[in-house]
Motif scaffolding. Structure first.
Motif, short mmCIF file in Angstrom:
data_model
loop_
_atom_site.label_atom_id
_atom_site.label_comp_id
_atom_site.label_asym_id
_atom_site.label_seq_id
_atom_site.Cartn_x
_atom_site.Cartn_y
_atom_site.Cartn_z
N VAL A 223 -5.62 -7.98 0.20
CA VAL A 223 -5.33 -6.56 -0.01
C VAL A 223 -4.24 -6.40 -1.06
CG1 VAL A 223 -4.24 -4.54 1.06
CG2 VAL A 223 -6.10 -5.72 2.24
N VAL A 224 -3.17 -7.18 -0.93
CA VAL A 224 -2.07 -7.07 -1.89
C VAL A 224 -2.53 -7.45 -3.29
CG1 VAL A 224 0.24 -7.88 -2.48
CG2 VAL A 224 -0.35 -7.50 -0.11
N ASN A 225 -3.38 -8.44 -3.40
CA ASN A 225 -3.88 -8.85 -4.71
C ASN A 225 -4.66 -7.72 -5.37
OD1 ASN A 225 -2.82 -11.41 -4.49
ND2 ASN A 225 -4.68 -12.33 -3.69
N GLU A 226 -5.50 -7.05 -4.61
CA GLU A 226 -6.29 -5.96 -5.18
C GLU A 226 -5.40 -4.80 -5.59
OE1 GLU A 226 -10.50 -3.59 -4.42
OE2 GLU A 226 -9.57 -4.71 -2.77
N LEU B 111 0.84 -1.21 0.00
CA LEU B 111 0.00 0.00 0.00
C LEU B 111 0.87 1.26 0.00
CD1 LEU B 111 -2.74 1.38 0.14
CD2 LEU B 111 -2.70 1.07 2.63
N ASP B 112 1.94 1.25 0.78
CA ASP B 112 2.87 2.38 0.79
C ASP B 112 3.41 2.65 -0.62
OD1 ASP B 112 2.57 2.51 3.55
OD2 ASP B 112 4.46 1.48 3.98
N ALA B 113 3.87 1.59 -1.27
CA ALA B 113 4.47 1.73 -2.60
C ALA B 113 3.44 2.20 -3.62
CB ALA B 113 5.08 0.41 -3.04
N PHE B 114 2.23 1.62 -3.55
CA PHE B 114 1.16 2.00 -4.49
C PHE B 114 0.77 3.46 -4.30
CE2 PHE B 114 -3.35 2.49 -5.51
CZ PHE B 114 -3.40 1.96 -6.80
N THR B 115 0.61 3.88 -3.06
CA THR B 115 0.20 5.26 -2.77
C THR B 115 1.26 6.25 -3.23
OG1 THR B 115 -1.04 4.48 -0.85
CG2 THR B 115 -0.55 6.82 -0.94
N GLU B 116 2.51 5.90 -2.98
CA GLU B 116 3.61 6.78 -3.39
C GLU B 116 3.61 6.98 -4.90
OE1 GLU B 116 8.43 6.35 -3.57
OE2 GLU B 116 7.42 5.64 -1.76
N THR B 117 3.40 5.90 -5.65
CA THR B 117 3.38 5.99 -7.11
C THR B 117 2.16 6.75 -7.59
OG1 THR B 117 4.59 3.90 -7.30
CG2 THR B 117 3.36 4.64 -9.24
N ALA B 118 1.01 6.48 -6.97
CA ALA B 118 -0.25 7.07 -7.42
C ALA B 118 -0.30 8.58 -7.25
CB ALA B 118 -1.41 6.43 -6.67
N ARG B 119 0.47 9.12 -6.33
CA ARG B 119 0.43 10.57 -6.08
C ARG B 119 0.79 11.39 -7.33
NH1 ARG B 119 3.13 9.35 -0.84
NH2 ARG B 119 1.51 9.46 0.77
N ASP B 120 1.74 10.88 -8.11
CA ASP B 120 2.22 11.65 -9.26
C ASP B 120 1.94 10.99 -10.61
OD1 ASP B 120 3.40 13.64 -7.56
OD2 ASP B 120 5.06 12.26 -7.19
N ALA B 121 1.40 9.78 -10.60
CA ALA B 121 1.21 9.04 -11.85
C ALA B 121 0.02 9.58 -12.66
CB ALA B 121 0.99 7.57 -11.54
N LYS B 122 0.10 9.34 -13.97
CA LYS B 122 -1.00 9.68 -14.87
C LYS B 122 -1.36 8.46 -15.70
CE LYS B 122 -0.01 14.63 -15.28
NZ LYS B 122 0.27 15.76 -16.22
N ARG B 123 -2.64 8.35 -16.05
CA ARG B 123 -3.11 7.26 -16.91
C ARG B 123 -4.00 7.83 -18.00
NH1 ARG B 123 -4.90 2.54 -12.56
NH2 ARG B 123 -2.78 1.95 -11.93
N MET B 124 -3.98 7.11 -19.14
CA MET B 124 -4.82 7.54 -20.26
C MET B 124 -6.29 7.24 -19.94
SD MET B 124 -4.72 6.44 -24.30
CE MET B 124 -3.05 7.06 -24.53
N ALA B 125 -7.11 8.26 -19.90
CA ALA B 125 -8.54 8.09 -19.65
C ALA B 125 -9.28 7.81 -20.95
CB ALA B 125 -9.11 9.33 -18.99
N GLN C 218 -8.78 6.24 -5.02
CA GLN C 218 -8.96 6.79 -3.67
C GLN C 218 -9.66 5.78 -2.76
OE1 GLN C 218 -11.21 10.24 -4.70
NE2 GLN C 218 -9.43 11.40 -5.48
N SER C 219 -10.70 5.15 -3.30
CA SER C 219 -11.44 4.15 -2.52
C SER C 219 -10.57 2.93 -2.22
CB SER C 219 -12.70 3.72 -3.27
OG SER C 219 -13.39 2.72 -2.57
N LEU C 220 -9.79 2.50 -3.21
CA LEU C 220 -8.91 1.35 -3.01
C LEU C 220 -7.94 1.61 -1.86
CD1 LEU C 220 -7.57 -1.34 -3.78
CD2 LEU C 220 -6.25 -0.09 -5.50
N ILE C 221 -7.35 2.79 -1.83
CA ILE C 221 -6.40 3.11 -0.77
C ILE C 221 -7.11 3.14 0.59
CG2 ILE C 221 -4.94 4.95 0.17
CD1 ILE C 221 -4.19 5.62 -2.76
N GLY C 222 -8.29 3.72 0.64
CA GLY C 222 -9.03 3.76 1.90
C GLY C 222 -9.43 2.38 2.38
N ARG C 223 -9.95 1.54 1.47
CA ARG C 223 -10.36 0.17 1.84
C ARG C 223 -9.16 -0.65 2.29
NH1 ARG C 223 -12.65 0.17 -3.14
NH2 ARG C 223 -11.35 -1.59 -3.79
#
Length: 407
Positions: free
Chosen positions: A350-353, A265-279, A294-299
Motif C-alpha cells: 500500500v505504501v509503495n503504491e 494514506l493520511d498524509a497523502f489524502t491530506e495533501t491531495a485535498r488541495d493539491a493541483k497537477r498539470m493535466a 480517488q480509487s487509490l485512496i479507496g483501495r
C-alpha cells in the motif's frame, strides 16, 4: 528490604488499570506531537526522549507489564492496536514503542527473582538483541559473557537488555539463551546505526569487552520459550507468561507497519485535498477530482482495514483461548502467523503504491509519505514476518503436513 519497599510503594501509587479505549485516546492525543518530531528522530537516530517520556507518562508502557509490578496485563490483541496508533504517527516511534511494550511482557517468562530485579523501578524499559554471541564462559552460579550485539532497538531509552548467548554444553551443541543484563554494563555504539529506513529507532550495536556475569536466574534457554516450559509459568499469578512468544511475539513487529501504511494514506489524502497537477500544458486540475486518485485512496483504505482486521481478529481468538485457560491449536497458531505476514506485506505494498502516485515532491525529507515508505519497506523485510515463508507455513498445515517454522 529497601528495594522491596521501594517497589511496593511505587506499585501502590499507580492508578487502577484504565479501560483500553482510554489508553488509545491518550495515544491519539499525543500523535500530532509525535508526528511533528519524526524528522528530528531520524536526525538524532533515536526516538526523542520527549516522546518516550510522554508515552511513559501516559502509562502506555504498562500495557503488558506484569500486574505485580504495576502493569495492566493487556494482551497481544491490544498490543496490535497500540502498535497501529503509534506507527500511524511515526514509524520509528511505532517500532520502538510497541517493542518496549512487548519486551516488558517478555520479562514474565523469567523466574520471579529476575523480574524483581528488572522492575526495581516500575518505569524501566528494555531493549533486545537476538543475535547470539559465542563468547560465553560457564561459571559457578551463571555465565560470563562478552561480545557485540546488533539491532538493539530503543536502547537509548532502556535500563535493561535481553541479549542472546550461545552457552557451552558438555553434552552437545551450545544452548542459545536470553540473558538479562543492565544497560550500564554495556557500551552503546552510537555510530552503528546507518540505514535507509527506521532511522529513528536507534537500533544500535552494544558491546561488552570485559566479561559481565549473568546469574543463572537471569538466563532463559530459548528451548524453554519455544516448548512452553518457561520458569515464569511456575510463578504464582503470572498469567502473562501463558501467551506463547513464537505465536504472539511478532505482533510487535507487524502492528506498527500497518500503522505506517495508515499514516502514509493520511498524509497523502491530506495533501491531495488541495493539491493541483498539470493535466496538459497550461491546464491544472485538482488532484482530488481525479478518479485514479480517488480509487487509490479507496483501495488503500480497504487493504489497510483488511490487514488490520485479519491480524487483530485472529490474535483476539487466540488470546481469548489463553485467558480461558486453554492453548491455541496448531491451525490457529499458524493462522495468526500467516496473518502477521499478510499484514506486513500488504501494508508495505500500500505504501509503495501511495508513494508512486505522490509525485517528485514526496522525495523531500520533510514529506511524511517518503518516511513511511522507507520505514514500512525496511520493517517488512524482517525475517520473522516474511510473507512467502508464513503463507507456505499455513499452506503446509492445511495440506495435512507438519509445518516447520516459528509459530
Amino acid at each position: 528490604m529497601q528495594q522491596e519497599a521501594k517497589r511496593s510503594a511505587a506499585v501502590h501509587t499507580l492508578a487502577a488499570r484504565p479501560e483500553f479505549n482510554d489508553i488509545i485516546t491518550r495515544i491519539r492525543k499525543l500523535a500530532p506531537d509525535i508526528s511533528a518530531r519524526a524528522l528530528s528522530a531520524e536526525k538524532a537516530k533515536r526516538v526523542p526522549q520527549e516522546t518516550m517520556d510522554a508515552l511513559r507518562d501516559a502509562n502506555v508502557f504498562r500495557m503488558m507489564q506484569p500486574k505485580r509490578f504495576g502493569g495492566y496485563e493487556y494482551g497481544p490483541a491490544e498490543l496490535a492496536q497500540v502498535g497501529f496508533e503509534l506507527g500511524r504517527a511515526c514509524g520509528s516511534t511505532g517500532w520502538c514503542g510497541t517493542l518496549a511494550v512487548c519486551f516488558g511482557w517478555m520479562t514474565t517468562f523469567f523466574p520471579l527473582e529476575a523480574q524483581q530485579e528488572v522492575w526495581d523501578d516500575t518505569d524501566n524499559l528494555l531493549a533486545v538483541s537476538y543475535i547470539p554471541t559465542p563468547k560465553v564462559e560457564v561459571v559457578d552460579g551463571g555465565s560470563r559473557i562478552t561480545g557485540s550485539w546488533p539491532w538493539a532497538s530503543g536502547v537509548d531509552s532502556a535500563t535493561w537488555l535481553i541479549l542472546s548467548a550461545a552457552i557451552p554444553n558438555k553434552e552437545g551443541p551450545p544452548t542459545v539463551a536470553w540473558c538479562l543484563v543492565p544497560v550500564k554494563d554495556v557500551v552503546v555504539d552510537h555510530n552503528s546505526w546507518n540505514v535507509a529506513g527506521l532511522q529513528g529507532t536507534g537500533s544500535k550495536t552494544v558491546h561488552i569487552t570485559e566479561p559481565v556475569f549473568v546469574p543463572k536466574h537471569r538466563i532463559l534457554p530459548l528451548g524453554a520459550i519455544f516448548t512452553g516450559k518457561m520458569p515464569g509459568l511456575d510463578v504464582p499469578d503470572n498469567g502473562q507468561a501463558r501467551f506463547g512468544y513464537p505465536t504472539f511475539g511478532p505482533t510487535a513487529l507487524v502492528a506498527p507497519i500497518v500503522g505506517m501504511a495508515q499514516g502514509a494514506l493520511d498524509a497523502f489524502t491530506e495533501t491531495a485535498r488541495d493539491a493541483k497537477r498539470m493535466a496538459r500544458p497550461g491546464v491544472f486540475e485538482k488532484v482530488a477530482e481525479q478518479p485514479l486518485i480517488q480509487s487509490l485512496i479507496g483501495r488503500s483504505a480497504a487493504h489497510i482495514d483488511a490487514a488490520r482486521t485479519l491480524m487483530v481478529t485472529s490474535l483476539r481468538e487466540g488470546q481469548d483461548i489463553v485467558l480461558a485457560g486453554g492453548t491455541p491449536d496448531i491451525e490457529l497458531r499458524v493462522r495468526i502467523r500467516r496473518n502477521h505476514g499478510f499484514a506486513g506485506r500488504t501494508s508495505a505494498d500500500v505504501v509503495n503504491e501511495i508513494f508512486n502516485k505522490s509525485g517528485a515532491a514526496a522525495a523531500d525529507e520533510k514529506n511524511r509519505v517518503q518516511r513511511f515508505w522507507r520505514d514500512a519497506n525496511t520493517a517488512a523485510t524482517h525475517a520473522s514476518i516474511d510473507w512467502d515463508t508464513l503463507s507456505a507455513l499455513y499452506g503446509t498445515q492445511q495440506l495435512g503436513l507438519q509445518p516447520q517454522g516459528i509459530f
